[in-house]
Design a protein around this motif. Sequence first.
Motif, PDB file in Angstrom:
ATOM      1  N   HIS A   1       5.477   6.606 -77.753  1.00 13.77           N
ATOM      2  CA  HIS A   1       5.991   7.010 -79.067  1.00 13.77           C
ATOM      3  C   HIS A   1       4.871   7.590 -79.931  1.00 13.77           C
ATOM      4  N   GLY A   2       3.735   6.906 -79.988  1.00  9.86           N
ATOM      5  CA  GLY A   2       2.616   7.414 -80.773  1.00  9.86           C
ATOM      6  C   GLY A   2       2.113   8.744 -80.248  1.00  9.86           C
ATOM      7  N   THR A   3       2.073   8.878 -78.925  1.00 12.59           N
ATOM      8  CA  THR A   3       1.633  10.134 -78.310  1.00 12.59           C
ATOM      9  C   THR A   3       2.566  11.280 -78.682  1.00 12.59           C
ATOM     10  N   ALA A   4       3.874  11.030 -78.595  1.00 18.90           N
ATOM     11  CA  ALA A   4       4.844  12.080 -78.900  1.00 18.90           C
ATOM     12  C   ALA A   4       4.740  12.533 -80.356  1.00 18.90           C
ATOM     13  N   GLU A   5       4.547  11.583 -81.264  1.00 16.31           N
ATOM     14  CA  GLU A   5       4.440  11.957 -82.671  1.00 16.31           C
ATOM     15  C   GLU A   5       3.160  12.749 -82.926  1.00 16.31           C
ATOM     16  N   ALA A   6       2.065  12.324 -82.337  1.00 11.52           N
ATOM     17  CA  ALA A   6       0.803  13.051 -82.500  1.00 11.52           C
ATOM     18  C   ALA A   6       0.915  14.470 -81.936  1.00 11.52           C
ATOM     19  N   GLN A   7       1.561  14.614 -80.794  1.00 12.39           N
ATOM     20  CA  GLN A   7       1.739  15.947 -80.202  1.00 12.39           C
ATOM     21  C   GLN A   7       2.614  16.828 -81.092  1.00 12.39           C
ATOM     22  N   PHE A   8       3.628  16.241 -81.709  1.00  8.91           N
ATOM     23  CA  PHE A   8       4.485  17.026 -82.601  1.00  8.91           C
ATOM     24  C   PHE A   8       3.669  17.553 -83.785  1.00  8.91           C
ATOM     25  N   ILE A   9       2.877  16.698 -84.397  1.00 11.52           N
ATOM     26  CA  ILE A   9       2.092  17.096 -85.573  1.00 11.52           C
ATOM     27  C   ILE A   9       0.975  18.058 -85.177  1.00 11.52           C
ATOM     28  N   ARG A  10       0.592  18.033 -83.900  1.00 12.26           N
ATOM     29  CA  ARG A  10      -0.457  18.952 -83.430  1.00 12.26           C
ATOM     30  C   ARG A  10      -0.049  20.416 -83.599  1.00 12.26           C
ATOM     31  N   THR A  11       1.246  20.681 -83.730  1.00 13.16           N
ATOM     32  CA  THR A  11       1.698  22.057 -83.951  1.00 13.16           C
ATOM     33  C   THR A  11       1.440  22.516 -85.384  1.00 13.16           C
ATOM     34  N   PHE A  12       1.009  21.591 -86.244  1.00 10.69           N
ATOM     35  CA  PHE A  12       0.717  21.939 -87.635  1.00 10.69           C
ATOM     36  C   PHE A  12      -0.777  21.898 -87.960  1.00 10.69           C
ATOM     37  N   THR A  13      -1.515  21.081 -87.235  1.00  5.28           N
ATOM     38  CA  THR A  13      -2.946  20.958 -87.521  1.00  5.28           C
ATOM     39  C   THR A  13      -3.688  20.544 -86.262  1.00  5.28           C
ATOM     40  N   ALA A  14      -4.949  20.943 -86.180  1.00  5.19           N
ATOM     41  CA  ALA A  14      -5.777  20.596 -85.026  1.00  5.19           C
ATOM     42  C   ALA A  14      -6.543  19.296 -85.236  1.00  5.19           C
ATOM     43  N   ASP A  15      -6.600  18.826 -86.487  1.00  8.36           N
ATOM     44  CA  ASP A  15      -7.430  17.665 -86.815  1.00  8.36           C
ATOM     45  C   ASP A  15      -6.558  16.412 -86.875  1.00  8.36           C
ATOM     46  N   ILE A  16      -6.310  15.812 -85.709  1.00  9.20           N
ATOM     47  CA  ILE A  16      -5.429  14.646 -85.616  1.00  9.20           C
ATOM     48  C   ILE A  16      -6.145  13.517 -84.894  1.00  9.20           C
ATOM     49  N   THR A  17      -5.959  12.305 -85.418  1.00 10.04           N
ATOM     50  CA  THR A  17      -6.497  11.105 -84.796  1.00 10.04           C
ATOM     51  C   THR A  17      -5.364  10.112 -84.592  1.00 10.04           C
ATOM     52  N   LEU A  18      -5.207   9.626 -83.374  1.00  7.84           N
ATOM     53  CA  LEU A  18      -4.225   8.590 -83.071  1.00  7.84           C
ATOM     54  C   LEU A  18      -4.935   7.246 -83.105  1.00  7.84           C
ATOM     55  N   ILE A  19      -4.509   6.400 -84.047  1.00  7.81           N
ATOM     56  CA  ILE A  19      -5.166   5.108 -84.251  1.00  7.81           C
ATOM     57  C   ILE A  19      -4.233   3.994 -83.791  1.00  7.81           C
TER      58      ILE A  19
END
Length: 306
Positions: A158-176
């Motif tokens: 679930h966390g991976t899928a959400e991070a991948q979705f937001i990756r389409t808006f920004t390159a600076d993402i951290t999954l904590i």
Amino acid sequence: MNDTIDDCIIIGAGPAGLTAAIYLARYHLDIRLFDCGTSRASWIPTSHNHAGFPDGINGEELLDRMREQAAKYGALREPKRVTDLKKDAGCFVVTCDDETFRARTVLLATGVVNNRPDGIDEALHDEALKRGLIRYCPVCDGYEVTDKKVAVIGTGEHGTAEAQFIRTFTADITLIAPDGDHDLPEQCSAALDKAGIAKVAGPCEEYALENGRIALDTGEGRMVFDSIYPALGSLVRSGLAVSCGAKVGDGDCILVDDHLETSIPGLFAAGDVVIGLDQISHAMGQAGVASTTIRNRIAGQKPLRR
């Protein structure tokens, strides 16, 4: 018990429930709308993807407008929490603590509740939400974090899928990870690495607003972000459907047919309690379909002539 038999009782007064109230009141049906005052739509600081509001609209303002519109057509809204729902001899019995009401049909629009991060003060959470420093719906407002520094609190698929979705808006993402080390299947870890999404261990603690941003302690030190998305799942409020005997699916969402009727004849459901898409437009559309089906069902039971 109230001797009146309403044509329909609507349980829940978010966008789905209020849309249903508008439709059913305009069909000249006898309806009752129970509102316990916990619609997630009231959390929305400003929605920019609701058609017809190009400059955005506050969630509570949208609900106020819908309440006013429903009241204009005679929809009776009562600030009550429904505690039980049963079907008895072809009639639904709706219980609100020590009061009971009866209806020919019932529409459940009870929605879902997002799981909040542990360890964050409620007042701080609400202020951060108001400022857009905490966001729960990347479909609604991913655009608002375009090219910003974003954290997703979560792990696993679930966390991976959400991070991948937001990756389409920004390159600076951290999954904590919320509690400690990540629990990531190999394919998730590989997908995150391929997308350039950083992985940081938890726990997440000591949240604070700092210079217009949100900061927190992690297992790898203190970090500051423009916005945080909790990807911690949600509680689907389908308990009343279950108590009435209706079928639910994976994740406890209520199972319905193409006309939003559950496995119990006369019991309908609309909005996020059916599918947790978190979209106002979808909830409103479902409510329109369900309401018209209810109207046609009632018309088959009694004359609706003026």
